[in-house]
Design a protein around this motif. Structure first.
Motif, PDB file in Angstrom:
ATOM      1  N   PHE A   1      38.640  27.648  33.468  1.00 56.66           N
ATOM      2  CA  PHE A   1      38.400  28.882  34.216  1.00 56.66           C
ATOM      3  C   PHE A   1      39.152  28.845  35.544  1.00 56.66           C
ATOM      4  O   PHE A   1      38.546  28.742  36.604  1.00 56.66           O
TER       5      PHE A   1
ATOM      6  N   GLU B   1      43.502  44.426  31.276  1.00 57.64           N
ATOM      7  CA  GLU B   1      42.115  44.324  30.800  1.00 57.64           C
ATOM      8  C   GLU B   1      41.778  45.474  29.860  1.00 57.64           C
ATOM      9  O   GLU B   1      40.981  45.314  28.945  1.00 57.64           O
TER      10      GLU B   1
ATOM     11  N   PRO C   1      41.082  39.110  28.726  1.00 59.16           N
ATOM     12  CA  PRO C   1      39.695  38.748  29.048  1.00 59.16           C
ATOM     13  C   PRO C   1      39.379  39.022  30.514  1.00 59.16           C
ATOM     14  O   PRO C   1      40.199  38.763  31.396  1.00 59.16           O
ATOM     15  N   LYS C   2      38.180  39.529  30.742  1.00 56.38           N
ATOM     16  CA  LYS C   2      37.730  39.800  32.112  1.00 56.38           C
ATOM     17  C   LYS C   2      37.298  38.498  32.771  1.00 56.38           C
ATOM     18  O   LYS C   2      37.083  37.492  32.105  1.00 56.38           O
ATOM     19  N   ILE C   3      37.151  38.524  34.075  1.00 55.65           N
ATOM     20  CA  ILE C   3      36.671  37.359  34.818  1.00 55.65           C
ATOM     21  C   ILE C   3      35.211  37.138  34.465  1.00 55.65           C
ATOM     22  O   ILE C   3      34.397  38.061  34.555  1.00 55.65           O
ATOM     23  N   ASP C   4      34.884  35.947  34.028  1.00 52.97           N
ATOM     24  CA  ASP C   4      33.506  35.622  33.663  1.00 52.97           C
ATOM     25  C   ASP C   4      32.660  35.585  34.931  1.00 52.97           C
ATOM     26  O   ASP C   4      32.983  34.852  35.871  1.00 52.97           O
ATOM     27  N   PRO C   5      31.574  36.361  34.993  1.00 53.91           N
ATOM     28  CA  PRO C   5      30.782  36.412  36.222  1.00 53.91           C
ATOM     29  C   PRO C   5      30.079  35.096  36.553  1.00 53.91           C
ATOM     30  O   PRO C   5      29.839  34.809  37.721  1.00 53.91           O
TER      31      PRO C   5
ATOM     32  N   MET D   1      31.222  31.880  35.576  1.00 53.62           N
ATOM     33  CA  MET D   1      32.190  30.828  35.867  1.00 53.62           C
ATOM     34  C   MET D   1      33.176  31.211  36.961  1.00 53.62           C
ATOM     35  O   MET D   1      33.809  30.360  37.546  1.00 53.62           O
TER      36      MET D   1
ATOM     37  N   ARG E   1      38.844  33.594  34.509  1.00 50.20           N
ATOM     38  CA  ARG E   1      39.128  33.999  33.130  1.00 50.20           C
ATOM     39  C   ARG E   1      39.208  32.744  32.261  1.00 50.20           C
ATOM     40  O   ARG E   1      39.784  31.745  32.663  1.00 50.20           O
ATOM     41  N   PHE E   2      38.626  32.809  31.056  1.00 46.25           N
ATOM     42  CA  PHE E   2      38.667  31.685  30.126  1.00 46.25           C
ATOM     43  C   PHE E   2      40.114  31.526  29.655  1.00 46.25           C
ATOM     44  O   PHE E   2      40.663  32.385  28.975  1.00 46.25           O
TER      45      PHE E   2
END
Length: 124
Positions: free
Chosen positions: A53, A78, A83-87, A89, A92-93
């Protein structure tokens, strides 16, 4: 250089307690706590540039983009599946980002191979 503290106070001299962060009267932001470090700026912690991440600045670097340009491009991409930014982590994965680009350029299609004849299970 840290500002001198007023006697008997935890607020640096010249700072006003309760002042809005970032204002001229606010206490200085501690190293590693500013928005630049959370967003992956120049003072980002080393672990934010590594791993699954990465910070946005590192994603931009890995994709050969300027961070300011990447921010605008990411919004558009997007909508197309980036992929969106993981809230949880905060990034982005990365394997999903790579998979997005592979799909976009036709590198992820798995095609069945053609038939090569009938199977003879008694051959062994």
């Amino acid at each position: 250089m840290p500002k001198a503290r007023r006697p008997g106070s935890s607020t640096p001299q010249g700072a006003i307690e309760g002042a809005a962060p970032g204002s001229a009267f606010a206490p200085p932001i501690e190293r590693g706590r500013g928005i630049a470090s959370r967003m992956g700026g120049a003072r980002a912690e080393p672990h934010r540039r590594q791993g699954l991440f990465p910070c946005e600045a590192e994603v931009a670097r890995r994709l050969s983009q300027a961070p300011a340009e990447w921010a605008a491009k990411a919004i558009v991409l997007e909508r197309h599946g980036l992929p969106k930014i993981d809230p949880v982590m905060g990034g982005r994965f990365w394997p999903a980002v790579q998979a997005f680009w592979n799909r976009r350029y036709g590198l992820s299609r798995v095609e069945a191979s053609g038939l090569d004849g009938t199977e003879n299970l008694d051959a062994l």
